[in-house]
Design a protein around this motif. Structure first.
Motif, PDB file in Angstrom:
ATOM      1  N   GLY B 205       0.830  -1.201   0.000  1.00 11.96           N
ATOM      2  CA  GLY B 205       0.000   0.000   0.000  1.00 11.96           C
ATOM      3  C   GLY B 205       0.863   1.248   0.000  1.00 11.96           C
ATOM      4  O   GLY B 205       1.860   1.306   0.712  1.00 11.96           O
ATOM      5  N   PHE B 212      -2.651   7.370   4.947  1.00 11.09           N
ATOM      6  CA  PHE B 212      -3.938   6.734   5.233  1.00 11.09           C
ATOM      7  C   PHE B 212      -3.993   6.161   6.641  1.00 11.09           C
ATOM      8  O   PHE B 212      -2.982   5.807   7.241  1.00 11.09           O
ATOM      9  CB  PHE B 212      -4.284   5.683   4.187  1.00 11.09           C
TER      10      PHE B 212
ATOM     11  N   GLU C  65      18.752   8.080  -3.286  1.00  7.74           N
ATOM     12  CA  GLU C  65      19.547   6.985  -3.829  1.00  7.74           C
ATOM     13  C   GLU C  65      20.063   6.142  -2.670  1.00  7.74           C
ATOM     14  O   GLU C  65      20.302   6.654  -1.562  1.00  7.74           O
ATOM     15  CB  GLU C  65      20.696   7.509  -4.698  1.00  7.74           C
ATOM     16  N   GLN C  91      16.997  -0.490  -6.621  1.00  7.27           N
ATOM     17  CA  GLN C  91      16.061   0.474  -7.199  1.00  7.27           C
ATOM     18  C   GLN C  91      14.754   0.498  -6.425  1.00  7.27           C
ATOM     19  O   GLN C  91      14.163   1.565  -6.221  1.00  7.27           O
ATOM     20  CB  GLN C  91      15.799   0.124  -8.655  1.00  7.27           C
ATOM     21  N   GLU C  92      14.313  -0.670  -6.017  1.00  2.00           N
ATOM     22  CA  GLU C  92      13.083  -0.748  -5.251  1.00  2.00           C
ATOM     23  C   GLU C  92      13.220   0.049  -3.947  1.00  2.00           C
ATOM     24  O   GLU C  92      12.326   0.803  -3.569  1.00  2.00           O
ATOM     25  CB  GLU C  92      12.834  -2.220  -4.918  1.00  2.00           C
ATOM     26  N   ARG C  95      13.456   3.888  -4.513  1.00  2.00           N
ATOM     27  CA  ARG C  95      12.151   4.443  -4.857  1.00  2.00           C
ATOM     28  C   ARG C  95      11.273   4.550  -3.606  1.00  2.00           C
ATOM     29  O   ARG C  95      10.556   5.540  -3.426  1.00  2.00           O
ATOM     30  CB  ARG C  95      11.471   3.567  -5.907  1.00  2.00           C
ATOM     31  N   ARG C  99       9.706   8.066  -2.135  1.00  2.00           N
ATOM     32  CA  ARG C  99       8.259   8.268  -1.928  1.00  2.00           C
ATOM     33  C   ARG C  99       7.956   8.602  -0.476  1.00  2.00           C
ATOM     34  O   ARG C  99       7.130   9.474  -0.180  1.00  2.00           O
ATOM     35  CB  ARG C  99       7.490   6.992  -2.291  1.00  2.00           C
ATOM     36  N   TYR C 200      -0.378   5.925   7.685  1.00  2.00           N
ATOM     37  CA  TYR C 200       0.501   5.077   6.877  1.00  2.00           C
ATOM     38  C   TYR C 200       0.942   5.779   5.607  1.00  2.00           C
ATOM     39  O   TYR C 200       0.130   6.404   4.918  1.00  2.00           O
ATOM     40  CB  TYR C 200      -0.225   3.788   6.461  1.00  2.00           C
ATOM     41  N   VAL C 201       2.207   5.632   5.277  1.00  2.00           N
ATOM     42  CA  VAL C 201       2.713   6.120   4.013  1.00  2.00           C
ATOM     43  C   VAL C 201       2.963   4.921   3.089  1.00  2.00           C
ATOM     44  O   VAL C 201       2.655   4.965   1.906  1.00  2.00           O
ATOM     45  CB  VAL C 201       4.006   6.936   4.223  1.00  2.00           C
ATOM     46  N   GLU C 202       3.491   3.861   3.663  1.00  2.00           N
ATOM     47  CA  GLU C 202       3.730   2.638   2.899  1.00  2.00           C
ATOM     48  C   GLU C 202       3.531   1.432   3.813  1.00  2.00           C
ATOM     49  O   GLU C 202       3.961   1.453   4.974  1.00  2.00           O
ATOM     50  CB  GLU C 202       5.181   2.565   2.382  1.00  2.00           C
ATOM     51  N   VAL C 203       2.952   0.399   3.261  1.00  2.00           N
ATOM     52  CA  VAL C 203       2.869  -0.895   3.939  1.00  2.00           C
ATOM     53  C   VAL C 203       3.306  -1.919   2.902  1.00  2.00           C
ATOM     54  O   VAL C 203       2.690  -2.021   1.842  1.00  2.00           O
ATOM     55  CB  VAL C 203       1.429  -1.206   4.383  1.00  2.00           C
TER      56      VAL C 203
END
Lengths: 242, 242, 242, 242, 242, 242
Positions: B205, B212, C65, C91-92, C95, C99, C200-203
């Motif tokens: 997500g 969120f 980076e 790269q993953e 990125r 974000r 949450y920003v990323e899960v």
């Protein structure tokens, strides 16, 4: 004794050709062309600018790229994007497609914009480059129609039609439109690109096995000429041009 | 007031899903999967050897590659093969597809061979990676069937089904299976991969706009769970598994 | 029976976290962050221009980076600069870092300049990407302070804090902040990125072994939430923000 | 009125051709070939192994590489080694040279070894690829002589001679062996590769301007045939083969 | 009037040198070396195999790689891994480090294994390559000690010590161990690598501005000799070798 | 007993040096330089613009590229253009040539234009880089003469001559201008670049075998000095400068 073609095809007979316009929805021209089991998706994309070497000339550009899905072929081939470069074969083919299409474009009349022709082989069974040229012309025609309809162009920059076919000497006999098993078996393989007025744009003949004689070359050229006339009729029919 | 979906689609409704097996002729498994206007060709190719890091282990490997035709999208994007490298996005997606499929493979049971899953997007309208995972599983299933039929395998190395769907918060509402315009508009985009037994393989997500909350996350997970159950039913139906 | 953590660490306990500001002298922000034996040098560099896709928008850009010194790990890995490309994993991760940081930046308020976050792993023992995000935020904060002090910015473009932690299911138990041996042993690995306000920003959860259930997912999310709250307190403490 | 060729050359006349054997000292065959101002250094190097795709077949391989020194041309072109890749044109040419030479080699008789033909253009004035093919054959002949002299081969694997020339339509007239200014002015450019027995190995005709007719094609082929017969006589003379 | 050095350093005085062993935990040798503000992390990694060109010789190999973190410098430089290649400067430096270290190794005595020396600049203020050589030797010594301790080697393959320093003519005066501002201002920059017995391994002098005379060269060599003797004493002290 | 040089050459004797101007026709300067069997083609190309880092400064740039034809050497080496990158050795050499030539150019007086020096080794027998520097200076002189003759420059931006030679310790004796077999046998290899006024531009000495002493270094420097004086006389003679 002569070579038996699949489906009892005659030596001077094309495979069934199908041209499906509007195959995908985003491109200005999108054509799936099938030469028998060979299937190539040809899209034409209009970009409102030209590459650096054409800037400021007022003239446009037409260019092509060619690719083959990894499992378009009998055994899977490496993905060029993953390998990090295009093979020499790929570059050769896309340069051929680009030159062939530019031969029927008045680039000055196109104006400072580019038409990108992307020819991607979904399934390969011989003749992918000739199918690509033949299909790309239909896609380019559709892209031009879009430009005309939108008023961006007042007159078509297309000066005529272009189509291509392969011919080859297989077991001593000249055959039209080689499929994969014939391509593998042939001594001479020739790709011919011609305009709707019956002039040559490209002739590329290669002795894969034995070198070929002038009479053989002449026979192949005549075979190709007839085949291309048929293909051009099929292109016009697909476009409903009388 | 809520977001109006195209075709009056309900918030918890998948786009029309079509799964066409045998789409191309050479691959051991070849599936065209469509999630609405998104169309991905998934082929499964069996290679009778494994990459160096698996050699001599007796176990097999399952790996994926992903690509997008240059004009699969609204505006043409560069061909990765011509640029000479895959983007970070492409690599991320193909790593995700590979992990997802390996989650339902008993690699030891596969034996020392590789299944390559090539997922090529012919037309993009959002959800290409989730369509790719869902279609790749069907292609893998067909490839396994080929191995079973030829006697190379005595029992299936597949431990179950796997499918994937995207969900997202658009204008405050959780939506299932985002198409492109929804993807652009969403604040949170989540890709969920689950097995046929309702367990998670991947949850990814990302807050594209506002971060969120936990309740939003919970709502999205529930929506995805239902959608994936539907996709797995469609996979079984395509394979005629009761 | 439960998994015994090194140093008798509790399941919901972070490793000792150290944040050293001003670790190197040239960068506008330079932070060494340590999560136990994991050490990542995060520098923030201000550049007074933006990448092409942002030019003329008036808005800025934040990008990251990530790199790992060849012998940051147990066995030496190839130097990416010598191999000529970054791995998909690298790269993953970069990125993800980019974000995550952009989620707490008002890019319009930053003005047409770029903040480059370089996260280089000097020593790896699990959790390098989460340490990198947590440390990069402190470095970014210092870089912003430099811009404020010099009068280039009148108000901070930072909209809040961001930090990250890993969680995972190891032998059936949810653990916070996995070190390398735990990472290797875990069935599910999840990286969670959250803001200072608990959103949450990323899960990103991945089943490395068995797929995971919804209750397991819920337990991991709760564990992460508490860990991130602690990390954000440590960030503020390092910056002496009351 | 017809096109005036430099040095009052007749339409069907080759430029002065010089073939210097032993031009450099290390290679098994080393030939400087000059077609007027065009100068190409062709070396043949014997390597006692074959590329992977030929291993274990008992048969050998013949391959070519082509390069142009940066200032071989009117304006300096980029060094391909510095750019990091060969152009499509370079690849096309070196593939052509390789195929042409393989056409006169019995690869089984060569044994499991490779002959590398390196064709480097020191000075360019049109016709570099045809000069390269013509010179490479002489270099290959010398390399074969070395193998025969050393007893590594008992009989020559060469099945005959091969040479090449360009022809083109310039202002409506067919011309043999185009120099640079003619190449730029021509409507059709054709490269023809033939064996010593007068058979075709390659025919590559391209309409640079107007498409060409069958009579024009026929005229060009006849012109090339005579020119190649002359070149093959010059090759034999250089090798002192009666 | 002479050039005023920072911190009132004398012309023939080294910057404060610090050598920290065991700086990171995984490598067989891990040394942070500081020449004033220049900080280089040197790790030595033992690999139980050799590159292809050494296989089967019974002898080992010692090789070096060099890198600079993007913000080790005043202004951020591009990350070489992201650019996809190492600069010429980087390659020159890592070749120099490798040659310098091999000069004091008996490769036959090392056995078929490789010692990789990774020299990564965390902070740059002039003299990074000479600090790297000096530190790499200490790291290599520690790696050798590990091999001796484990019984893999019975005797040390090191034949002596090696260290390096830069010298230069700044405003007419010869200076030892240039820092960045001096390096920028100097007319001649020389890097000297010597063994513990006072012999030269490398001398690399470059006129950045005016060419230099033999007396100037002599003065620089003498200055370097004394500086290197000091560095070798510091290396021994760090290793507690009496 | 001393080392016997080929052709009874004395220890302090250069190989026969030949300088052929106007070797190819397109470049502004084109020189074939031979040091015995070593042959390097040096062209100087004038381009009326400068690289990005020099734009707007009013000053010019001089830069060099170096290449070796694949079979310039005893055994064929890979073509760098085909491998896709230049080796570290190539980069080191071309950087050295560039620096050496810039040492005798007043770049401000050159104006905003670039002189590209391309040094391509046709045949290698040791000393290719020193031959390249010596020949490139003559080519550069010719290119400058072209600029003066055309009125683009009013005065020469050359501030003097530059030439280079290799020296080395072979079996305990200092030798001038090493050929390949001597280069392989030497313990110390040194390349020295000096101006027409006897000042050093570059000194690069490397211990290939045993490290070298100060007296050895001194002997080599003296030998080089005399050799370079001879080379500069030969350059002037080739240019007919009294």
């Amino acid at each position: 004794m002569t070579f038996e073609r699949s489906g009892r095809r005659a030596a001077d007979q094309l495979r069934p050709v199908r041209i499906t316009r509007g195959y995908t929805m985003h491109a200005e021209g999108s054509v799936l062309i099938e030469f028998g089991q060979t299937r190539v998706l040809c899209t034409a994309s209009v970009e409102e600018r030209v590459p650096p070497h054409r800037r400021g000339t007022g003239a446009g550009w037409v260019t092509a790229e060619y690719g083959m899905l990894p499992r378009a072929t009998h055994t899977r081939s490496d993905r060029e994007a993953a390998r990090g470069k295009q093979t020499g074969r790929t570059q050769e083919i896309q340069r051929l497609i680009g030159r062939s299409l530019r031969a029927v474009f008045d680039l000055a009349a196109l104006g400072e914009r580019t038409i990108h022709l992307d020819c991607d082989v979904l399934q390969a069974d011989g003749g992918t480059r000739t199918a690509a040229i033949t299909g790309a012309w239909v896609a380019a025609h559709d892209a031009v129609a879009t430009l005309l309809a939108s008023g961006k162009l007042a007159a078509s920059p297309l000066t005529g039609a272009v189509a291509a076919v392969s011919v080859g000497m297989v077991q001593g006999a000249p055959l039209l439109d080689l499929e994969y098993t014939e391509d593998v078996a042939c001594d001479t393989d020739m790709n011919v690109v011609m305009t709707g007025t019956g002039h040559y744009v490209e002739v590329q003949g290669t002795a894969e096995g034995a070198a070929f004689s002038r009479p053989e070359l002449d026979a192949l050229l005549s075979l190709a000429e007839a085949g291309i006339a048929d293909l051009i009729a099929l292109q016009r029919q697909a476009l409903a041009i009388v």
